[in-house]
Design an enzyme around this catalytic site. Structure first.
Site, PDB file in Angstrom:
ATOM      1  N   LYS A  10       0.832  -1.215   0.000  1.00 26.08           N
ATOM      2  CA  LYS A  10       0.000   0.000   0.000  1.00 26.08           C
ATOM      3  C   LYS A  10       0.862   1.259   0.000  1.00 26.08           C
ATOM      4  CE  LYS A  10      -2.016  -0.584   3.996  1.00 26.08           C
ATOM      5  NZ  LYS A  10      -1.455  -1.848   4.442  1.00 26.08           N
ATOM      6  N   ARG A  15      -8.314   1.491  10.210  1.00 24.00           N
ATOM      7  CA  ARG A  15      -7.924   0.093  10.341  1.00 24.00           C
ATOM      8  C   ARG A  15      -8.934  -0.714  11.144  1.00 24.00           C
ATOM      9  NH1 ARG A  15      -1.950   0.588   9.578  1.00 24.00           N
ATOM     10  NH2 ARG A  15      -0.969  -1.406  10.035  1.00 24.00           N
ATOM     11  N   ARG A  72      11.461  -6.576   3.209  1.00 30.51           N
ATOM     12  CA  ARG A  72      11.247  -5.123   3.079  1.00 30.51           C
ATOM     13  C   ARG A  72      12.337  -4.325   3.804  1.00 30.51           C
ATOM     14  NH1 ARG A  72       5.449  -2.568   4.270  1.00 30.51           N
ATOM     15  NH2 ARG A  72       5.784  -3.184   6.429  1.00 30.51           N
ATOM     16  N   ARG A 121      12.325  -2.818   9.586  1.00 29.08           N
ATOM     17  CA  ARG A 121      11.472  -2.377  10.682  1.00 29.08           C
ATOM     18  C   ARG A 121      11.351  -3.469  11.742  1.00 29.08           C
ATOM     19  NH1 ARG A 121       6.256  -0.006   7.589  1.00 29.08           N
ATOM     20  NH2 ARG A 121       5.281  -1.295   9.189  1.00 29.08           N
ATOM     21  N   ARG A 175       0.557  -9.066  13.491  1.00 29.74           N
ATOM     22  CA  ARG A 175      -0.035  -8.060  12.592  1.00 29.74           C
ATOM     23  C   ARG A 175      -1.062  -8.684  11.654  1.00 29.74           C
ATOM     24  NH1 ARG A 175       4.995  -5.515   9.861  1.00 29.74           N
ATOM     25  NH2 ARG A 175       3.606  -4.024   8.901  1.00 29.74           N
TER      26      ARG A 175
HETATM   27  P1  AMP Z   1       1.876   0.502   9.205  1.00 26.66           P
HETATM   28  O1  AMP Z   1       3.125   1.160   8.786  1.00 26.66           O
HETATM   29  O2  AMP Z   1       0.652   1.123   8.603  1.00 26.66           O
HETATM   30  O3  AMP Z   1       1.909  -1.003   9.021  1.00 26.66           O
HETATM   31  O4  AMP Z   1       1.744   0.759  10.786  1.00 26.66           O
HETATM   32  C1  AMP Z   1       2.705   0.323  11.707  1.00 26.66           C
HETATM   33  C2  AMP Z   1       2.079   0.097  13.066  1.00 26.66           C
HETATM   34  O5  AMP Z   1       1.529   1.334  13.568  1.00 26.66           O
HETATM   35  C3  AMP Z   1       0.911  -0.879  13.086  1.00 26.66           C
HETATM   36  O6  AMP Z   1       1.339  -2.235  13.172  1.00 26.66           O
HETATM   37  C4  AMP Z   1       0.168  -0.428  14.336  1.00 26.66           C
HETATM   38  O7  AMP Z   1       0.835  -0.839  15.517  1.00 26.66           O
HETATM   39  C5  AMP Z   1       0.294   1.078  14.263  1.00 26.66           C
HETATM   40  N1  AMP Z   1      -0.789   1.687  13.485  1.00 26.66           N
HETATM   41  C6  AMP Z   1      -0.655   2.414  12.330  1.00 26.66           C
HETATM   42  N2  AMP Z   1      -1.842   2.849  11.901  1.00 26.66           N
HETATM   43  C7  AMP Z   1      -2.761   2.378  12.777  1.00 26.66           C
HETATM   44  C8  AMP Z   1      -4.176   2.492  12.867  1.00 26.66           C
HETATM   45  N3  AMP Z   1      -4.890   3.169  11.959  1.00 26.66           N
HETATM   46  N4  AMP Z   1      -4.796   1.875  13.919  1.00 26.66           N
HETATM   47  C9  AMP Z   1      -4.102   1.200  14.845  1.00 26.66           C
HETATM   48  N5  AMP Z   1      -2.757   1.047  14.811  1.00 26.66           N
HETATM   49  C10 AMP Z   1      -2.077   1.641  13.798  1.00 26.66           C
END
Ligand code: AMP
Length: 261
Positions: free
Chosen positions: A43, A129, A168, A201, A212
């Site tokens: 994404k 989310r 990644r 990461r 996740r």
């Molecule tokens: P991402 O880079 O979008 O995969 O986000 C990394 C981490 O940030 C996720 O695994 C969650 O711990 C937290 N996170 C990011 N966006 C959200 C969201 N909208 N709701 C809840 N947790 C989030």
């Protein structure tokens, strides 16, 4: 390959009172899109490519949490002590691969509402989310008199997702994303765009990936039906290299009469 243009994302990442230093020029049509999909479907890369094509900013909630985490780990114990309890708990969730509580995420979004009413549009990546977050977004957008154009749902089998996540690599400075096999940097471990030192990461480690995926299944997958019922869902296969997926994305948007090709 499309040139990646970084616009005023600082205001989104730094939050609330930060002034947007590079608002996009007023486009003919401002695009307002949500990008949905399991972690690792790509994404973020599609949001970057779409941002260059459509002119709207990529707004990622994950980027906000990573920016706070980096600022916190780079600073003194004093700064650590100043981190709010909610944000400290949020960073702990992120480390384990769990979702951050809705109230914390929504208070960050409310601080940044000006990015949602930007005349350049927006590309929401990683938010909403949960159904609670999606309902809150509907309310915020209704208050701002702004409507979503579409929700792009990227789909990929789980085995492919796990391989993507483990390969990644991310640039800590400009947030560009690479993959050791599918999208390698030209110089090993160095970002093509800004020369930053690429890293893996913490939440791309195997145990965090498992958590996740579970969080995605339980909390985020229901959003597919939520947006389908509202006539906004556009499903896109996330198989293949980023440029191919991007071609499919533009085809899907033109099929919905949102872009002309
Ligand atoms: P991402 O880079 O979008 O995969 O986000 C990394 C981490 O940030 C996720 O695994 C969650 O711990 C937290 N996170 C990011 N966006 C959200 C969201 N909208 N709701 C809840 N947790 C989030």
């Amino acid at each position: 390959m499309t040139t990646i243009v970084k616009r005023g994302r600082e205001a989104w990442i730094e939050g609330g009172t930060t002034r947007c230093k590079a608002p996009p020029p007023t486009p003919v049509k401002p695009y307002r899109l949500v990008l949905l999909g399991a972690p690792g479907v790509g994404k973020g890369t599609q949001a970057e490519l779409l941002s260059a094509e459509l002119g709207a900013c990529q707004l990622s909630t994950g980027d906000i949490f990573r920016a706070v985490k980096n600022a916190d780990s780079a600073s003194s114990t004093l700064r650590s002590a100043l981190l709010s309890p909610d944000m400290a708990a949020a960073l702990d969730c992120m480390r384990k691969g769990e979702l951050v509580p809705d109230e914390t995420v929504l208070s960050l979004i409310r601080e940044r509402t000006k990015c949602l009413r930007c005349r350049g549009g927006f590309l929401l990546d990683g938010f909403p989310r949960t159904v609670t977050q999606a309902r809150a977004l509907d309310q915020i957008l209704a208050q701002e008199n702004v409507r979503l154009d579409a929700v792009l749902d990227y789909e990929l089998p789980i085995e492919t997702i796990v391989s993507r996540l483990s390969g990644r690599r991310t640039c800590p400075s400009c947030k560009a994303v690479y993959h050791i096999a599918a999208r390698p940097a030209k110089a090993e471990r160095l970002c093509d765009q800004c020369g930053g030192q690429l890293f893996q990461r913490e939440d791309d480690q195997p145990e965090a990936v498992r958590v996740r995926m579970q969080a995605y299944d339980e909390s985020t997958r229901p959003l597919i039906d939520y947006y389908r019922q509202r006539g906004l869902l556009v499903s896109i296969s996330a198989e293949g290299p980023p440029e191919q997926i991007f071609g499919r994305t533009l085809d899907a948007l033109s099929g919905k009469m949102l872009v002309t090709r």
